[in-house]
Motif scaffolding. Structure first.
Motif, PDB file in Angstrom:
ATOM      1  N   TYR A   1       0.835  -1.200   0.000  1.00  0.00           N
ATOM      2  CA  TYR A   1       0.000   0.000   0.000  1.00  0.00           C
ATOM      3  C   TYR A   1       0.875   1.257   0.000  1.00  0.00           C
ATOM      4  O   TYR A   1       0.618   2.209  -0.727  1.00  0.00           O
ATOM      5  N   ALA A   2       1.930   1.219   0.820  1.00  0.00           N
ATOM      6  CA  ALA A   2       2.800   2.392   0.942  1.00  0.00           C
ATOM      7  C   ALA A   2       3.683   2.581  -0.289  1.00  0.00           C
ATOM      8  O   ALA A   2       3.968   3.706  -0.689  1.00  0.00           O
ATOM      9  N   ARG A   3       4.120   1.461  -0.866  1.00  0.00           N
ATOM     10  CA  ARG A   3       5.010   1.530  -2.030  1.00  0.00           C
ATOM     11  C   ARG A   3       4.464   0.635  -3.127  1.00  0.00           C
ATOM     12  O   ARG A   3       4.980  -0.450  -3.364  1.00  0.00           O
ATOM     13  N   PRO A   4       3.378   1.064  -3.767  1.00  0.00           N
ATOM     14  CA  PRO A   4       2.728   0.183  -4.747  1.00  0.00           C
ATOM     15  C   PRO A   4       3.631  -0.129  -5.935  1.00  0.00           C
ATOM     16  O   PRO A   4       4.309   0.752  -6.456  1.00  0.00           O
ATOM     17  N   ARG A   5       3.648  -1.393  -6.330  1.00  0.00           N
ATOM     18  CA  ARG A   5       4.359  -1.830  -7.532  1.00  0.00           C
ATOM     19  C   ARG A   5       3.342  -1.874  -8.671  1.00  0.00           C
ATOM     20  O   ARG A   5       2.183  -2.196  -8.451  1.00  0.00           O
ATOM     21  N   GLY A   6       3.818  -1.585  -9.859  1.00  0.00           N
ATOM     22  CA  GLY A   6       2.934  -1.710 -11.012  1.00  0.00           C
ATOM     23  C   GLY A   6       1.860  -0.637 -11.080  1.00  0.00           C
ATOM     24  O   GLY A   6       0.877  -0.792 -11.785  1.00  0.00           O
ATOM     25  N   ARG A   7       2.029   0.460 -10.329  1.00  0.00           N
ATOM     26  CA  ARG A   7       1.039   1.524 -10.435  1.00  0.00           C
ATOM     27  C   ARG A   7       1.349   2.375 -11.656  1.00  0.00           C
ATOM     28  O   ARG A   7       2.505   2.727 -11.896  1.00  0.00           O
ATOM     29  N   GLY A   8       0.317   2.682 -12.437  1.00  0.00           N
ATOM     30  CA  GLY A   8       0.509   3.516 -13.612  1.00  0.00           C
ATOM     31  C   GLY A   8      -0.267   2.965 -14.792  1.00  0.00           C
ATOM     32  O   GLY A   8      -1.123   2.101 -14.645  1.00  0.00           O
ATOM     33  N   LYS A   9       0.023   3.523 -15.952  1.00  0.00           N
ATOM     34  CA  LYS A   9      -0.680   3.111 -17.164  1.00  0.00           C
ATOM     35  C   LYS A   9       0.318   2.747 -18.242  1.00  0.00           C
ATOM     36  O   LYS A   9       1.474   3.189 -18.204  1.00  0.00           O
ATOM     37  N   LEU A  10      -0.141   1.968 -19.191  1.00  0.00           N
ATOM     38  CA  LEU A  10       0.695   1.562 -20.317  1.00  0.00           C
ATOM     39  C   LEU A  10       0.362   2.438 -21.521  1.00  0.00           C
ATOM     40  O   LEU A  10      -0.743   2.973 -21.619  1.00  0.00           O
TER      41      LEU A  10
ATOM     42  N   GLU B   1      -8.398   0.439 -12.387  1.00  0.00           N
ATOM     43  CA  GLU B   1      -8.275   0.114 -13.798  1.00  0.00           C
ATOM     44  C   GLU B   1      -7.028  -0.734 -13.974  1.00  0.00           C
ATOM     45  O   GLU B   1      -5.938  -0.340 -13.565  1.00  0.00           O
ATOM     46  N   VAL B   2      -7.216  -1.888 -14.553  1.00  0.00           N
ATOM     47  CA  VAL B   2      -6.099  -2.789 -14.834  1.00  0.00           C
ATOM     48  C   VAL B   2      -5.793  -2.713 -16.318  1.00  0.00           C
ATOM     49  O   VAL B   2      -6.703  -2.771 -17.151  1.00  0.00           O
ATOM     50  N   GLN B   3      -4.521  -2.549 -16.639  1.00  0.00           N
ATOM     51  CA  GLN B   3      -4.076  -2.555 -18.030  1.00  0.00           C
ATOM     52  C   GLN B   3      -2.992  -3.608 -18.180  1.00  0.00           C
ATOM     53  O   GLN B   3      -2.211  -3.824 -17.254  1.00  0.00           O
TER      54      GLN B   3
ATOM     55  N   ASP C   1       3.497  -6.970 -19.580  1.00  0.00           N
ATOM     56  CA  ASP C   1       3.464  -5.953 -18.528  1.00  0.00           C
ATOM     57  C   ASP C   1       2.026  -5.813 -18.050  1.00  0.00           C
ATOM     58  O   ASP C   1       1.080  -6.053 -18.802  1.00  0.00           O
ATOM     59  N   VAL C   2       1.872  -5.435 -16.789  1.00  0.00           N
ATOM     60  CA  VAL C   2       0.541  -5.224 -16.226  1.00  0.00           C
ATOM     61  C   VAL C   2       0.631  -4.107 -15.200  1.00  0.00           C
ATOM     62  O   VAL C   2       1.588  -4.028 -14.422  1.00  0.00           O
ATOM     63  N   ARG C   3      -0.329  -3.191 -15.262  1.00  0.00           N
ATOM     64  CA  ARG C   3      -0.333  -2.019 -14.375  1.00  0.00           C
ATOM     65  C   ARG C   3      -1.726  -1.807 -13.810  1.00  0.00           C
ATOM     66  O   ARG C   3      -2.713  -2.303 -14.354  1.00  0.00           O
ATOM     67  N   PHE C   4      -1.778  -1.031 -12.743  1.00  0.00           N
ATOM     68  CA  PHE C   4      -3.092  -0.647 -12.226  1.00  0.00           C
ATOM     69  C   PHE C   4      -3.075   0.830 -11.876  1.00  0.00           C
ATOM     70  O   PHE C   4      -2.032   1.414 -11.574  1.00  0.00           O
TER      71      PHE C   4
ATOM     72  N   MET D   1       0.021  -6.279  -5.495  1.00  0.00           N
ATOM     73  CA  MET D   1       0.470  -7.674  -5.424  1.00  0.00           C
ATOM     74  C   MET D   1       0.108  -8.430  -6.698  1.00  0.00           C
ATOM     75  O   MET D   1       0.871  -9.279  -7.164  1.00  0.00           O
ATOM     76  N   MET D   2      -1.054  -8.121  -7.249  1.00  0.00           N
ATOM     77  CA  MET D   2      -1.496  -8.793  -8.472  1.00  0.00           C
ATOM     78  C   MET D   2      -0.529  -8.514  -9.615  1.00  0.00           C
ATOM     79  O   MET D   2      -0.169  -9.425 -10.372  1.00  0.00           O
ATOM     80  N   THR D   3      -0.078  -7.253  -9.738  1.00  0.00           N
ATOM     81  CA  THR D   3       0.827  -6.945 -10.854  1.00  0.00           C
ATOM     82  C   THR D   3       2.143  -7.709 -10.712  1.00  0.00           C
ATOM     83  O   THR D   3       2.688  -8.198 -11.696  1.00  0.00           O
ATOM     84  N   VAL D   4       2.637  -7.823  -9.477  1.00  0.00           N
ATOM     85  CA  VAL D   4       3.876  -8.571  -9.253  1.00  0.00           C
ATOM     86  C   VAL D   4       3.671 -10.049  -9.584  1.00  0.00           C
ATOM     87  O   VAL D   4       4.524 -10.688 -10.226  1.00  0.00           O
ATOM     88  N   ALA D   5       2.529 -10.578  -9.155  1.00  0.00           N
ATOM     89  CA  ALA D   5       2.266 -12.008  -9.355  1.00  0.00           C
ATOM     90  C   ALA D   5       2.065 -12.355 -10.824  1.00  0.00           C
ATOM     91  O   ALA D   5       2.368 -13.468 -11.252  1.00  0.00           O
ATOM     92  N   MET D   6       1.555 -11.413 -11.610  1.00  0.00           N
ATOM     93  CA  MET D   6       1.141 -11.727 -12.982  1.00  0.00           C
ATOM     94  C   MET D   6       2.161 -11.378 -14.055  1.00  0.00           C
ATOM     95  O   MET D   6       2.158 -11.975 -15.128  1.00  0.00           O
TER      96      MET D   6
END
Ligand code: ZN
Length: 157
Positions: A15-24, A43-45, A55-58, A72-77
């Motif tokens: 939550y504090a340091r989100p991975r995969g945050r952003g857009k493609l 929004e998931v891209q 790549d996957v972002r939210f 966590m989902m972006t890291v896992a996927m």
């Protein structure tokens, strides 16, 4: 179980340091999901190349569980083949439904398991995963990625 108990280190860290945050720039998968119970918007891209989630972002906003779970989902996927991604999605959703089994392969995502005991928070934790699931199936059926906003109701789980 109190809400504090489920705020494990992994959840708070994501939550504090989100991975995969952003857009493609040119995503082939775009899915916007809303959890009206809590007000979470995600929004998931994703981009798929050679049958693999390249790549996957939210993006979006909401409670700490929804945002940490999306991270966590972006890291896992990321980097998974489509069959691997679907297997991981099924595993995660099974865990969140409280189905018995070993979830070791989910790694740190297991931190979300405690949320499955809090029905009101369940949709927060599954929102981003459902969004990717629907986005993947739309992609595979050749539908346009840029559809209307899709709302996940409780019966969707
Ligand atoms: Zn929420």
């Amino acid at each position: 179980m109190s809400l504090e108990d489920i705020y494990k280190d992994a959840i708070m860290d994501h939550y504090a340091r989100p991975r995969g945050r952003g857009k493609l720039e040119h995503p082939v998968i775009v899915y916007h999901a809303h959890n009206p119970t809590c007000g979470d918007e995600i929004e998931v891209q994703a981009n798929v190349e050679d049958g693999r989630i390249q790549d996957v972002r939210f993006s979006g906003h909401g409670c700490s569980i929804s945002q940490a779970s999306a991270s966590m989902m972006t890291v896992a996927m990321k980097g998974k083949t489509l069959p691997e991604a679907k297997a991981t999605l099924a595993k995660f959703l099974g865990m969140m439904r409280g189905e018995p089994g070993s979830y070791k392969e989910l790694g740190e995502v297991q931190a979300l398991q405690g949320v499955s005991r809090l029905p009101v928070r369940l949709k927060c934790a599954t929102l981003a995963w459902h969004a990717l699931e629907v986005g993947l199936s739309q992609h595979e059926s050749g539908q346009s990625p840029r559809g209307p906003v899709h709302v996940l109701e409780s019966k969707d789980l």
